[in-house]
Design a protein around this motif. Structure first.
Motif, PDB file in Angstrom:
ATOM      1  N   VAL A 171       4.340   6.106  -5.205  1.00 17.34           N
ATOM      2  CA  VAL A 171       3.949   5.934  -6.702  1.00 17.34           C
ATOM      3  C   VAL A 171       2.482   6.963  -7.438  1.00 17.34           C
ATOM      4  O   VAL A 171       3.401   8.288  -8.355  1.00 17.34           O
ATOM      5  CB  VAL A 171       4.219   4.518  -7.688  1.00 17.34           C
ATOM      6  N   VAL A 172       1.183   7.009  -7.322  1.00 14.12           N
ATOM      7  CA  VAL A 172       0.256   7.485  -7.489  1.00 14.12           C
ATOM      8  C   VAL A 172       0.803   8.622  -7.125  1.00 14.12           C
ATOM      9  O   VAL A 172       0.081   9.892  -8.116  1.00 14.12           O
ATOM     10  CB  VAL A 172      -1.275   7.275  -6.864  1.00 14.12           C
ATOM     11  N   PHE A 173       0.811   9.361  -5.338  1.00 15.24           N
ATOM     12  CA  PHE A 173       1.008  10.748  -5.267  1.00 15.24           C
ATOM     13  C   PHE A 173       2.504  11.111  -5.166  1.00 15.24           C
ATOM     14  O   PHE A 173       2.491  12.692  -4.942  1.00 15.24           O
ATOM     15  CB  PHE A 173       0.590  10.805  -3.480  1.00 15.24           C
ATOM     16  N   GLY A 174       3.286  10.266  -5.265  1.00 11.80           N
ATOM     17  CA  GLY A 174       4.902  11.241  -5.022  1.00 11.80           C
ATOM     18  C   GLY A 174       5.990  11.661  -3.944  1.00 11.80           C
ATOM     19  O   GLY A 174       4.600  11.385  -3.150  1.00 11.80           O
ATOM     20  N   PRO A 175       7.077  11.261  -3.775  1.00  7.71           N
ATOM     21  CA  PRO A 175       7.827  11.590  -2.672  1.00  7.71           C
ATOM     22  C   PRO A 175       7.049  13.458  -1.566  1.00  7.71           C
ATOM     23  O   PRO A 175       7.328  12.775  -0.714  1.00  7.71           O
ATOM     24  CB  PRO A 175       8.685  11.750  -2.804  1.00  7.71           C
ATOM     25  N   GLY A 176       6.445  13.739  -2.557  1.00  7.62           N
ATOM     26  CA  GLY A 176       6.698  15.310  -2.253  1.00  7.62           C
ATOM     27  C   GLY A 176       5.258  15.638  -1.746  1.00  7.62           C
ATOM     28  O   GLY A 176       4.918  16.446   0.164  1.00  7.62           O
ATOM     29  N   LYS A 177       4.277  14.960  -1.840  1.00  5.20           N
ATOM     30  CA  LYS A 177       2.903  14.890  -1.211  1.00  5.20           C
ATOM     31  C   LYS A 177       2.331  14.068  -0.158  1.00  5.20           C
ATOM     32  O   LYS A 177       1.235  14.048   0.459  1.00  5.20           O
ATOM     33  CB  LYS A 177       1.640  14.917  -2.450  1.00  5.20           C
ATOM     34  N   LEU A 178       2.830  13.021  -0.326  1.00  5.40           N
ATOM     35  CA  LEU A 178       3.161  11.869   0.583  1.00  5.40           C
ATOM     36  C   LEU A 178       2.883  12.362   2.234  1.00  5.40           C
ATOM     37  O   LEU A 178       2.228  11.913   3.083  1.00  5.40           O
ATOM     38  CB  LEU A 178       3.982  10.441   1.019  1.00  5.40           C
ATOM     39  N   PRO A 179       3.883  12.881   3.222  1.00  3.40           N
ATOM     40  CA  PRO A 179       3.512  13.616   3.829  1.00  3.40           C
ATOM     41  C   PRO A 179       2.874  14.492   4.261  1.00  3.40           C
ATOM     42  O   PRO A 179       1.984  14.737   4.920  1.00  3.40           O
ATOM     43  CB  PRO A 179       4.494  14.746   4.094  1.00  3.40           C
ATOM     44  N   GLN A 180       1.811  15.420   3.202  1.00  6.42           N
ATOM     45  CA  GLN A 180       1.025  16.672   3.512  1.00  6.42           C
ATOM     46  C   GLN A 180       0.046  15.476   3.338  1.00  6.42           C
ATOM     47  O   GLN A 180      -1.473  15.664   4.152  1.00  6.42           O
ATOM     48  CB  GLN A 180       0.933  17.494   1.673  1.00  6.42           C
ATOM     49  N   LEU A 181      -0.414  14.504   2.516  1.00  3.75           N
ATOM     50  CA  LEU A 181      -1.819  13.524   2.032  1.00  3.75           C
ATOM     51  C   LEU A 181      -1.001  12.489   3.905  1.00  3.75           C
ATOM     52  O   LEU A 181      -2.671  12.552   4.246  1.00  3.75           O
ATOM     53  CB  LEU A 181      -1.647  12.224   1.450  1.00  3.75           C
ATOM     54  N   SER A 196      -2.785  15.458   6.557  1.00  3.57           N
ATOM     55  CA  SER A 196      -4.188  15.739   6.604  1.00  3.57           C
ATOM     56  C   SER A 196      -5.251  14.572   6.761  1.00  3.57           C
ATOM     57  O   SER A 196      -6.330  14.382   7.455  1.00  3.57           O
ATOM     58  CB  SER A 196      -5.015  15.775   5.197  1.00  3.57           C
ATOM     59  N   LEU A 197      -4.490  13.308   6.849  1.00  4.13           N
ATOM     60  CA  LEU A 197      -5.414  11.585   6.724  1.00  4.13           C
ATOM     61  C   LEU A 197      -5.303  11.518   8.574  1.00  4.13           C
ATOM     62  O   LEU A 197      -6.561  11.465   9.254  1.00  4.13           O
ATOM     63  CB  LEU A 197      -5.043  10.978   6.791  1.00  4.13           C
ATOM     64  N   GLY A 198      -4.060  12.241   8.870  1.00  2.00           N
ATOM     65  CA  GLY A 198      -3.900  12.288  10.441  1.00  2.00           C
ATOM     66  C   GLY A 198      -4.833  12.962  11.596  1.00  2.00           C
ATOM     67  O   GLY A 198      -5.412  13.525  12.039  1.00  2.00           O
ATOM     68  N   GLY A 199      -5.160  14.105  10.474  1.00  2.00           N
ATOM     69  CA  GLY A 199      -5.509  15.365  11.577  1.00  2.00           C
ATOM     70  C   GLY A 199      -7.357  15.163  11.269  1.00  2.00           C
ATOM     71  O   GLY A 199      -8.670  15.239  11.920  1.00  2.00           O
ATOM     72  N   ALA A 200      -8.013  14.130  10.013  1.00  2.00           N
ATOM     73  CA  ALA A 200      -9.303  14.017  10.416  1.00  2.00           C
ATOM     74  C   ALA A 200      -9.408  13.414  10.868  1.00  2.00           C
ATOM     75  O   ALA A 200     -10.737  13.714  11.142  1.00  2.00           O
ATOM     76  CB  ALA A 200      -8.969  13.441   8.258  1.00  2.00           C
ATOM     77  N   ILE A 222       1.068  -1.470  -0.168  1.00  4.35           N
ATOM     78  CA  ILE A 222      -0.104   0.500  -0.361  1.00  4.35           C
ATOM     79  C   ILE A 222       0.836   1.082  -0.356  1.00  4.35           C
ATOM     80  O   ILE A 222       0.579   2.403  -0.469  1.00  4.35           O
ATOM     81  CB  ILE A 222      -0.947  -0.271   1.393  1.00  4.35           C
ATOM     82  N   LEU A 223       2.053   0.970   1.133  1.00 10.09           N
ATOM     83  CA  LEU A 223       2.897   2.346   1.334  1.00 10.09           C
ATOM     84  C   LEU A 223       3.610   2.544  -0.235  1.00 10.09           C
ATOM     85  O   LEU A 223       3.831   3.640  -0.860  1.00 10.09           O
ATOM     86  CB  LEU A 223       3.733   2.195   1.819  1.00 10.09           C
ATOM     87  N   VAL A 224       4.308   1.549  -1.328  1.00  8.75           N
ATOM     88  CA  VAL A 224       4.464   1.987  -3.162  1.00  8.75           C
ATOM     89  C   VAL A 224       3.521   2.430  -3.481  1.00  8.75           C
ATOM     90  O   VAL A 224       3.910   3.315  -4.562  1.00  8.75           O
ATOM     91  CB  VAL A 224       4.773   0.409  -3.248  1.00  8.75           C
ATOM     92  N   ILE A 225       2.355   2.323  -3.542  1.00  7.96           N
ATOM     93  CA  ILE A 225       1.100   2.100  -4.113  1.00  7.96           C
ATOM     94  C   ILE A 225       0.551   4.027  -4.576  1.00  7.96           C
ATOM     95  O   ILE A 225       0.790   4.164  -4.701  1.00  7.96           O
ATOM     96  CB  ILE A 225      -0.350   1.335  -4.421  1.00  7.96           C
ATOM     97  N   LEU A 226       0.544   4.363  -2.514  1.00  9.05           N
ATOM     98  CA  LEU A 226       0.630   5.161  -2.346  1.00  9.05           C
ATOM     99  C   LEU A 226       1.986   6.761  -3.139  1.00  9.05           C
ATOM    100  O   LEU A 226       1.279   7.862  -3.721  1.00  9.05           O
ATOM    101  CB  LEU A 226       0.075   5.795  -0.974  1.00  9.05           C
TER     102      LEU A 226
END
Length: 65
Positions: free
Chosen positions: A18-28, A31-35, A12-16
Motif C-alpha cells: 500500500v505504501v510503496f505500490g506494486p512498481g516500487k516493491l521489487p526495487q525496494l 536494494s534491501l537485499g543488496g544492503a 507487513i507485506l500488505v502495508i508495504l
C-alpha cells in the motif's frame, strides 16, 4: 527469529504494498537485499585497521620535525 509468523509477515507485506505500490516493491526488495549482502560481506572481511599504531607514531614524529 523475532516472533514473526506467517500472519505478521502477510500484514507487513500488505502495508508495504500500500505504501510503496506494486512498481516500487521489487526495487525496494533488491536494494534491501543488496544492503544486507554488503553488510555481511563487510562483516566477514579481514579486520583492517584504518590507523595502525605505528603509522600514528610516524605521523606525530613528522609533525614534531
Amino acid at each position: 527469529m523475532f516472533g514473526f509468523g506467517m500472519p505478521e509477515l502477510i500484514v507487513i507485506l500488505v502495508i508495504l504494498l500500500v505504501v510503496f505500490g506494486p512498481g516500487k516493491l521489487p526495487q525496494l526488495g533488491a536494494s534491501l537485499g543488496g544492503a544486507i549482502r554488503n553488510f555481511k560481506k563487510a562483516q566477514n572481511e579481514d579486520g583492517k585497521v584504518i590507523n595502525p599504531p605505528d603509522e600514528g607514531k610516524q605521523d606525530q614524529a613528522r609533525k614534531e620535525q
